[in-house]
Design a protein around this motif. Structure first.
Motif, mmCIF file in Angstrom:
data_model
loop_
_atom_site.group_PDB
_atom_site.id
_atom_site.type_symbol
_atom_site.label_atom_id
_atom_site.label_comp_id
_atom_site.label_asym_id
_atom_site.label_seq_id
_atom_site.Cartn_x
_atom_site.Cartn_y
_atom_site.Cartn_z
ATOM 1 N N SER A 164 21.855 23.601 -7.794
ATOM 2 C CA SER A 164 20.715 23.946 -8.578
ATOM 3 C C SER A 164 21.243 25.163 -9.717
ATOM 4 N N GLY A 165 22.378 26.052 -9.137
ATOM 5 C CA GLY A 165 22.929 27.070 -10.011
ATOM 6 C C GLY A 165 22.471 28.362 -9.466
ATOM 7 N N ASP A 166 21.585 28.241 -8.498
ATOM 8 C CA ASP A 166 20.721 29.584 -7.981
ATOM 9 C C ASP A 166 22.038 30.432 -7.319
ATOM 10 N N PHE A 167 21.669 31.893 -7.275
ATOM 11 C CA PHE A 167 22.742 32.637 -6.654
ATOM 12 C C PHE A 167 21.928 33.369 -5.375
ATOM 13 N N GLU A 222 27.720 38.958 1.246
ATOM 14 C CA GLU A 222 28.578 38.143 0.508
ATOM 15 C C GLU A 222 27.619 37.417 -0.551
ATOM 16 N N PHE A 223 28.206 37.049 -1.431
ATOM 17 C CA PHE A 223 27.396 36.546 -2.881
ATOM 18 C C PHE A 223 27.849 35.090 -3.055
ATOM 19 N N TYR A 224 26.818 34.213 -3.001
ATOM 20 C CA TYR A 224 27.094 32.926 -3.090
ATOM 21 C C TYR A 224 26.349 32.291 -4.364
ATOM 22 N N LYS A 225 26.765 30.912 -4.656
ATOM 23 C CA LYS A 225 26.213 30.263 -5.672
ATOM 24 C C LYS A 225 26.049 28.722 -5.257
ATOM 25 N N ASP A 226 24.565 28.250 -5.560
ATOM 26 C CA ASP A 226 24.342 26.819 -5.140
ATOM 27 C C ASP A 226 24.830 26.028 -6.183
ATOM 28 N N PRO A 227 25.651 25.005 -5.847
ATOM 29 C CA PRO A 227 26.700 24.348 -6.882
ATOM 30 C C PRO A 227 25.544 23.287 -7.399
#
Length: 342
Positions: free
Chosen positions: A229-232, A222-227
């Motif tokens: 910091s914007g990090d992936f 799965e591919f995520y994004k931190d809302p």
């Protein structure tokens, strides 16, 4: 003026000191607001350093302090030099050392193959040197050469783990690919390549290219994004058929477009049994959707050997007593006899 022993006698038990006695005692010492006369200072001032324009002249410094001396021209150099020192002529910016009998010019290009080491006893300025063949060592586990990195980050864990969360160092505009090498006890090894493209604040169609190992032991990626910091992030989940036991992982073979930060291991992070509930799910890829080399997979799968010495994929092997016949399509190829355990 009375000395200390004489003053002590004026203040013995039973004495009644007079005003003059107290004055004698006070006059024997200097007040903090007084200037001490130089004749009362026991110091050899012939050994002191003088200040010239607020600085101590090089001639008054110990030899080991001033290893670099500047002069206007070659003609101004001392008649006899000193070994271990560097003499610079500021008029033409040349450097010399004393050989014992004459001044020898130092060729700056000779410094190109040398790099200061930890613990060096002097500072070397390499700003003007050609360092194109020098790798960027970020740590024991981070090596960068141009836009390629090997062993960006690695980690190990004890016990049994159900997932691995990878924080990816991806800048806006990054196109990057890296390989995940994952070991699991006993004798399990998985290797796959992850390809990402970060356009501004989004990932565009990340893909997984499977390289080796049993892909069914990976449930999905799965591919995520931190809302915040914007990090992936990339979350690797074990399937019902496999849980990572005493795992080892290494992120290797990194290639990227834009930014040295991508190759710095401090911008990556590995976490076992991670909780990704605070992250935003971007996309997911099941193991059956991992990209593979379909030609190689089908070829190897079909080339199973049966008891009749027949390869699938229209390739047959027969033995007529005179040799081995290979039949493919409408053509027969003969080969001399050889021993076989088929």
């Amino acid at each position: 003026m009375l000395n200390k022993e004489e003053l002590k006698k004026l203040f013995e038990n039973g004495d009644i000191p007079r005003q003059e006695d107290f004055w004698q005692w006070q006059e024997s010492y200097f007040h903090k607001d007084d200037s001490i006369p130089i004749e009362h200072i026991a110091y050899d001032f012939t050994k002191k350093a003088d200040l010239v324009d607020g600085k101590v002249p090089a001639s008054q410094l110990p030899s080991y302090v001033d290893d670099v001396l500047e002069f206007g021209s070659y003609a101004e150099l001392p008649q006899t030099g000193e070994k271990g020192k560097i003499y610079i002529t500021t008029g033409d910016n040349k450097q010399y050392r004393w050989s014992g009998s004459t001044y020898v010019e130092i060729d700056n290009t000779q410094l190109g193959d040398y790099i200061p080491y930890e613990g060096a006893d002097r500072t070397v300025n390499l700003n003007s040197q050609n360092l194109q063949n020098v790798k960027h060592f970020y740590s024991h586990s981070g090596i960068q050469d141009g836009t390629m990195g090997l062993s960006v980050i690695n980690d190990a864990a004890g016990g049994f783990k159900s997932n691995l969360l990878i924080k990816v160092s991806a800048l806006a505009g990054n196109m990057l690919t890296f390989t995940v090498k994952l070991y699991s006890y006993p004798y399990e090894f998985y290797e796959f390549q992850i390809n990402l493209y970060r356009y501004q604040e989004n990932h565009h169609e990340p893909t997984v290219n499977w390289k080796s190992g049993e892909s069914t032991h990976i449930g999905k990626i799965e591919f995520y994004k931190d809302p915040a910091s914007g990090d992936f992030y990339v979350l690797i989940l074990g399937s019902q058929l496999g849980i990572f036991a005493y795992p080892r992982v290494a992120i290797t073979d990194l290639q990227a477009y834009l930014g040295d930060q991508t190759f710095n291991k401090d911008h990556w992070k590995l976490e076992w049994d991670a909780d990704a509930s605070s992250l935003i799910l971007h996309s997911a890829t099941l193991s059956e959707h991992f990209k593979k080399d379909s030609r190689a997979v089908s070829t190897h799968t079909d080339q199973t050997i049966s008891g009749s010495k027949t390869f699938k994929r229209d390739l047959n092997i027969t033995d007529d007593g005179l040799g081995i016949n290979f039949e493919a399509g409408n053509k027969i190829y003969k080969k001399g006899r050889f021993r076989t355990n088929l």
